[in-house]
Design a protein around this motif. Structure first.
Motif, PDB file in Angstrom:
ATOM      1  N   ALA A 283      24.220  18.299 -42.028  1.00  0.00           N
ATOM      2  CA  ALA A 283      22.794  18.519 -42.265  1.00  0.00           C
ATOM      3  C   ALA A 283      22.032  18.994 -41.036  1.00  0.00           C
ATOM      4  CB  ALA A 283      22.156  17.236 -42.794  1.00  0.00           C
ATOM      5  N   PHE A 284      22.740  19.328 -39.950  1.00  0.00           N
ATOM      6  CA  PHE A 284      22.022  19.900 -38.802  1.00  0.00           C
ATOM      7  C   PHE A 284      21.401  21.237 -39.202  1.00  0.00           C
ATOM      8  CE2 PHE A 284      21.669  22.401 -34.922  1.00  0.00           C
ATOM      9  CZ  PHE A 284      21.034  21.510 -34.086  1.00  0.00           C
ATOM     10  N   GLU A 285      22.071  21.946 -40.111  1.00  0.00           N
ATOM     11  CA  GLU A 285      21.567  23.230 -40.601  1.00  0.00           C
ATOM     12  C   GLU A 285      20.551  22.953 -41.696  1.00  0.00           C
ATOM     13  OE1 GLU A 285      21.866  27.093 -39.841  1.00  0.00           O
ATOM     14  OE2 GLU A 285      23.908  26.365 -39.872  1.00  0.00           O
ATOM     15  N   ALA A 286      19.323  23.447 -41.541  1.00  0.00           N
ATOM     16  CA  ALA A 286      18.282  23.129 -42.517  1.00  0.00           C
ATOM     17  C   ALA A 286      17.997  24.266 -43.482  1.00  0.00           C
ATOM     18  CB  ALA A 286      16.999  22.741 -41.795  1.00  0.00           C
ATOM     19  N   PHE A 287      18.390  25.494 -43.145  1.00  0.00           N
ATOM     20  CA  PHE A 287      18.086  26.616 -44.027  1.00  0.00           C
ATOM     21  C   PHE A 287      19.130  27.730 -43.883  1.00  0.00           C
ATOM     22  CE2 PHE A 287      15.997  30.560 -45.273  1.00  0.00           C
ATOM     23  CZ  PHE A 287      15.404  30.204 -46.473  1.00  0.00           C
ATOM     24  N   GLY A 288      19.283  28.250 -42.689  1.00  0.00           N
ATOM     25  CA  GLY A 288      20.236  29.335 -42.480  1.00  0.00           C
ATOM     26  C   GLY A 288      19.618  30.692 -42.706  1.00  0.00           C
ATOM     27  N   ILE A 289      18.752  31.106 -41.777  1.00  0.00           N
ATOM     28  CA  ILE A 289      18.031  32.371 -41.922  1.00  0.00           C
ATOM     29  C   ILE A 289      18.993  33.551 -42.079  1.00  0.00           C
ATOM     30  CG2 ILE A 289      16.512  33.990 -40.705  1.00  0.00           C
ATOM     31  CD1 ILE A 289      15.086  31.568 -39.499  1.00  0.00           C
ATOM     32  N   VAL A 290      20.133  33.497 -41.385  1.00  0.00           N
ATOM     33  CA  VAL A 290      21.054  34.644 -41.416  1.00  0.00           C
ATOM     34  C   VAL A 290      21.510  34.979 -42.826  1.00  0.00           C
ATOM     35  CG1 VAL A 290      21.910  34.527 -39.044  1.00  0.00           C
ATOM     36  CG2 VAL A 290      22.928  33.051 -40.811  1.00  0.00           C
ATOM     37  N   GLN A 291      21.633  33.968 -43.691  1.00  0.00           N
ATOM     38  CA  GLN A 291      22.084  34.272 -45.050  1.00  0.00           C
ATOM     39  C   GLN A 291      20.988  34.975 -45.849  1.00  0.00           C
ATOM     40  OE1 GLN A 291      22.921  30.816 -47.523  1.00  0.00           O
ATOM     41  NE2 GLN A 291      21.556  29.536 -46.294  1.00  0.00           N
ATOM     42  N   ALA A 292      19.720  34.622 -45.601  1.00  0.00           N
ATOM     43  CA  ALA A 292      18.625  35.333 -46.263  1.00  0.00           C
ATOM     44  C   ALA A 292      18.559  36.780 -45.764  1.00  0.00           C
ATOM     45  CB  ALA A 292      17.302  34.621 -46.009  1.00  0.00           C
ATOM     46  N   VAL A 293      18.803  36.981 -44.468  1.00  0.00           N
ATOM     47  CA  VAL A 293      18.825  38.337 -43.924  1.00  0.00           C
ATOM     48  C   VAL A 293      19.956  39.148 -44.560  1.00  0.00           C
ATOM     49  CG1 VAL A 293      19.142  39.697 -41.817  1.00  0.00           C
ATOM     50  CG2 VAL A 293      17.771  37.605 -41.753  1.00  0.00           C
ATOM     51  N   ALA A 294      21.117  38.515 -44.750  1.00  0.00           N
ATOM     52  CA  ALA A 294      22.230  39.198 -45.409  1.00  0.00           C
ATOM     53  C   ALA A 294      21.841  39.635 -46.817  1.00  0.00           C
ATOM     54  CB  ALA A 294      23.450  38.282 -45.452  1.00  0.00           C
ATOM     55  N   MET A 295      21.154  38.755 -47.535  1.00  0.00           N
ATOM     56  CA  MET A 295      20.707  39.103 -48.889  1.00  0.00           C
ATOM     57  C   MET A 295      19.763  40.293 -48.862  1.00  0.00           C
ATOM     58  SD  MET A 295      20.016  35.324 -50.478  1.00  0.00           S
ATOM     59  CE  MET A 295      21.344  34.152 -50.761  1.00  0.00           C
ATOM     60  N   LEU A 296      18.840  40.299 -47.897  1.00  0.00           N
ATOM     61  CA  LEU A 296      17.913  41.421 -47.777  1.00  0.00           C
ATOM     62  C   LEU A 296      18.648  42.727 -47.466  1.00  0.00           C
ATOM     63  CD1 LEU A 296      15.116  39.579 -45.771  1.00  0.00           C
ATOM     64  CD2 LEU A 296      14.913  40.449 -48.105  1.00  0.00           C
ATOM     65  N   ALA A 297      19.831  42.602 -46.847  1.00  0.00           N
ATOM     66  CA  ALA A 297      20.653  43.778 -46.572  1.00  0.00           C
ATOM     67  C   ALA A 297      21.553  44.145 -47.746  1.00  0.00           C
ATOM     68  CB  ALA A 297      21.519  43.530 -45.332  1.00  0.00           C
ATOM     69  N   GLY A 298      21.480  43.358 -48.824  1.00  0.00           N
ATOM     70  CA  GLY A 298      22.268  43.663 -50.012  1.00  0.00           C
ATOM     71  C   GLY A 298      23.654  43.060 -50.028  1.00  0.00           C
ATOM     72  N   VAL A 299      23.879  42.041 -49.200  1.00  0.00           N
ATOM     73  CA  VAL A 299      25.199  41.409 -49.120  1.00  0.00           C
ATOM     74  C   VAL A 299      25.143  40.033 -49.774  1.00  0.00           C
ATOM     75  CG1 VAL A 299      27.064  40.680 -47.589  1.00  0.00           C
ATOM     76  CG2 VAL A 299      25.596  42.600 -46.926  1.00  0.00           C
ATOM     77  N   PRO A 300      25.997  39.764 -50.791  1.00  0.00           N
ATOM     78  CA  PRO A 300      26.008  38.437 -51.404  1.00  0.00           C
ATOM     79  C   PRO A 300      26.542  37.389 -50.439  1.00  0.00           C
ATOM     80  CG  PRO A 300      27.825  39.750 -52.241  1.00  0.00           C
ATOM     81  CD  PRO A 300      26.977  40.680 -51.398  1.00  0.00           C
ATOM     82  N   VAL A 301      26.179  36.130 -50.701  1.00  0.00           N
ATOM     83  CA  VAL A 301      26.423  35.059 -49.737  1.00  0.00           C
ATOM     84  C   VAL A 301      27.266  33.940 -50.334  1.00  0.00           C
ATOM     85  CG1 VAL A 301      25.295  33.211 -48.426  1.00  0.00           C
ATOM     86  CG2 VAL A 301      24.329  35.523 -48.405  1.00  0.00           C
ATOM     87  N   LEU A 302      28.227  33.477 -49.564  1.00  0.00           N
ATOM     88  CA  LEU A 302      28.921  32.226 -49.830  1.00  0.00           C
ATOM     89  C   LEU A 302      28.353  31.185 -48.886  1.00  0.00           C
ATOM     90  CD1 LEU A 302      32.724  31.580 -50.199  1.00  0.00           C
ATOM     91  CD2 LEU A 302      31.366  30.192 -48.663  1.00  0.00           C
ATOM     92  N   SER A 303      27.807  30.100 -49.441  1.00  0.00           N
ATOM     93  CA  SER A 303      27.149  29.101 -48.621  1.00  0.00           C
ATOM     94  C   SER A 303      27.587  27.707 -49.044  1.00  0.00           C
ATOM     95  CB  SER A 303      25.629  29.241 -48.749  1.00  0.00           C
ATOM     96  OG  SER A 303      24.959  28.395 -47.845  1.00  0.00           O
ATOM     97  N   SER A 304      27.410  26.754 -48.145  1.00  0.00           N
ATOM     98  CA  SER A 304      27.759  25.367 -48.450  1.00  0.00           C
ATOM     99  C   SER A 304      26.683  24.716 -49.308  1.00  0.00           C
ATOM    100  CB  SER A 304      27.932  24.568 -47.156  1.00  0.00           C
ATOM    101  OG  SER A 304      29.066  25.007 -46.436  1.00  0.00           O
ATOM    102  N   ASP A 305      27.122  23.877 -50.228  1.00  0.00           N
ATOM    103  CA  ASP A 305      26.203  23.182 -51.124  1.00  0.00           C
ATOM    104  C   ASP A 305      25.694  21.913 -50.443  1.00  0.00           C
ATOM    105  OD1 ASP A 305      24.746  22.323 -53.253  1.00  0.00           O
ATOM    106  OD2 ASP A 305      26.453  21.910 -54.577  1.00  0.00           O
ATOM    107  N   ILE A 306      24.812  22.095 -49.453  1.00  0.00           N
ATOM    108  CA  ILE A 306      24.198  20.976 -48.755  1.00  0.00           C
ATOM    109  C   ILE A 306      22.690  21.199 -48.722  1.00  0.00           C
ATOM    110  CG2 ILE A 306      26.215  20.399 -47.360  1.00  0.00           C
ATOM    111  CD1 ILE A 306      25.062  21.889 -45.048  1.00  0.00           C
ATOM    112  N   PRO A 307      21.918  20.118 -48.593  1.00  0.00           N
ATOM    113  CA  PRO A 307      20.457  20.242 -48.645  1.00  0.00           C
ATOM    114  C   PRO A 307      19.925  21.297 -47.678  1.00  0.00           C
ATOM    115  CG  PRO A 307      21.078  17.945 -48.709  1.00  0.00           C
ATOM    116  CD  PRO A 307      22.343  18.712 -48.448  1.00  0.00           C
ATOM    117  N   GLY A 308      19.001  22.108 -48.148  1.00  0.00           N
ATOM    118  CA  GLY A 308      18.387  23.142 -47.325  1.00  0.00           C
ATOM    119  C   GLY A 308      19.205  24.409 -47.280  1.00  0.00           C
TER     120      GLY A 308
END
Length: 377
Positions: A283-308
């Motif tokens: 839970a040190f990671e609260a959001f992960g801006i880089v994954q939102a940036v990837a989405m804005l670039a049109g790249v789908p994301v694999l992310s961990s199912d943890i809060p935030g």
């Protein structure tokens, strides 16, 4: 009569640009975005790199750096940061603290300027007496700062509710997503084959779960597949885990440890990917801006199912979630996202609505203006 404010906004935080992390990038984008809108903004931070000046202007933001006496884990010891922070924030129209921050309580105590704190994440450290004491002290400091804040901004209620600081956050919580600037258009210069290219971008640190990602990727049988790991591991507060990542890589010739990816090549990096990953494990990671940036670039994301961390995928549907550290699940998800990707046009549109810089800056301006003391209205 009270002294006239010297800044519309003064921000204090431990690390600021050119240091790179999700917290510092978010603070930078807000500071520079508000400065571009005509607000006077000063940032107070630590002089974490002796090669930097004690004072400079960066993209319209005045940056003041306080000398550092020592470093403890991810943090620094800087008594002058408290004095500089109290003096600078005390003369501003609105003050902001970016938490977690060791000095936050001392800066906030007795501060007459209306204070808006942004709580990014809990401090998470390996077990040990020194680390346990550090965590307790930082938590106490942050609780004091939030009690003295007229508003506490968080990137998601999902993370805040699971934070050990929830009781301090809840009374004055405001949810504001981090500003996520879309990367510039790029060329796929990092691609080597026609096979799936999987990417990660961020600090090479324990909480990112990169060893699990590497081992999961190695189970992908395609010889043309590539795993591109971008991010700093030479100048990371608290140290990196690059040796563990290299050990997990073994002799697999398909994995590339790229090191720091400069700003001018970020567009090329995202343009080279079929799937972006954020395999965080705690839970040190609260959001992960880089994954939102990837989405804005049109790249789908694999992310961990943890809060935030799960919120960008939950909000956009542009990706998939896996249990943290579940290597077989990561392998399956990587292959499925490559062979059956979600709709790219819909994913980009949803990410733009949720995370655009303009919308986030609008929300912060409303929050800061509401915080202004009645005597200034």
């Amino acid at each position: 009569m009270p002294e006239a404010a010297t800044d519309d906004l003064a921000i204090a935080l431990t690390y600021y640009s050119p240091y790179v992390s999700g917290l510092t990038n978010m603070a930078r984008d807000i500071a520079e975005g508000l400065a571009a809108r005509g607000r006077t903004v000063t940032v107070v931070t630590s002089h974490f790199d002796s090669g930097l000046p004690l004072e400079e202007e960066i993209n319209g933001v005045r940056v003041l750096r306080a000398p550092v006496l020592a470093r403890v884990g991810r943090g620094v010891v800087s008594p002058q940061l408290v004095a500089l922070g109290r003096r600078t924030l005390g003369r501003a129209r609105v003050a902001s603290l970016q938490l977690p921050m060791l000095e936050a309580g001392a800066i906030a105590a007795g501060l007459r300027t209306p204070l808006v704190s942004t709580y990014h994440c809990d401090v998470t450290l390996p077990p040990g007496l020194v680390n346990d004491v550090q965590r307790i002290v930082v938590d106490a400091s942050n609780r004091l700062a939030m009690r003295r804040s007229v508003a506490v901004a968080v990137t998601s209620e999902d993370y805040a509710q699971h934070s050990r600081m929830w009781s301090s956050i809840q009374p004055s919580m405001h949810v504001v997503a981090p500003p996520c600037p879309a990367p510039p258009p790029g060329r796929p210069n990092y691609r080597e084959t026609d096979g799936p290219h999987i990417g990660f971008l961020g600090r090479i640190v324990r909480e990112k779960g990169l060893e699990h990602l590497v081992r999961a990727f190695r189970a992908v049988p395609d010889p043309d597949a590539r795993l591109l790991l971008g991010g700093d591991y030479a100048h990371v507060a608290g140290g990196s885990v690059v040796s563990q990542v290299r050990a997990a890589m073994g002799d697999d010739p398909r994995i590339r440890l790229l090191g720091f990816v400069p700003e001018e090549r970020i567009g090329d990096f995202y343009a080279s990917l079929d799937v972006f990953t954020l395999p965080s494990v705690n839970a040190f990671e609260a959001f992960g801006i880089v994954q939102a940036v990837a989405m804005l670039a049109g790249v789908p994301v694999l992310s961990s199912d943890i809060p935030g961390v799960r919120q960008p995928v939950v909000q956009t549907g542009f990706g998939t979630l896996v249990p943290p550290g579940d290597e077989p699940a990561i392998t399956r998800a990587l292959q499925d996202l490559y062979t059956n990707p979600p709709d790219r046009t819909r994913g980009i549109a949803r990410a733009q609505r949720a995370f655009s810089v303009a919308n986030v800056l609008d929300a912060y301006e409303v929050l800061l203006d509401k915080a202004v003391s009645p005597r200034e209205r």
